[in-house]
Design a protein around this motif. Structure first.
Motif: not given
Length: 76
Positions: A6-9, A21-33
């Protein structure tokens, strides 16, 4: 295990009422909602494991207490 890209959003659905939902990706961290009914408990795995461990400890304590009370009544 089902693996999805999945891509952001972008999001995925689990059943009719859970959306991740994928909220953001930064390095090896993924923020999900996660959108889910309030009746669905959502925990990080390490927290879930701690809850299970505490529940097991509490259950053992109650079982031991019940056994002591049972023996106390017999010996009284």
């Amino acid at each position: 295990m089902l693996v999805l890209t999945r891509k952001t959003k972008e999001s995925i659905k689990i059943g009719d009422d859970i959306e991740i939902t994928v909220l953001s990706v930064s390095g090896d961290q993924v923020k999900i909602g996660i959108k889910a009914p309030k009746s669905v408990e959502i925990h990080r795995t390490e927290i879930y494991n701690e809850i299970q461990k505490e529940n097991e400890t509490a259950s053992t304590t109650v079982t031991n207490l019940m056994e002591k009370l049972k023996n106390w009544n017999i010996n009284s």
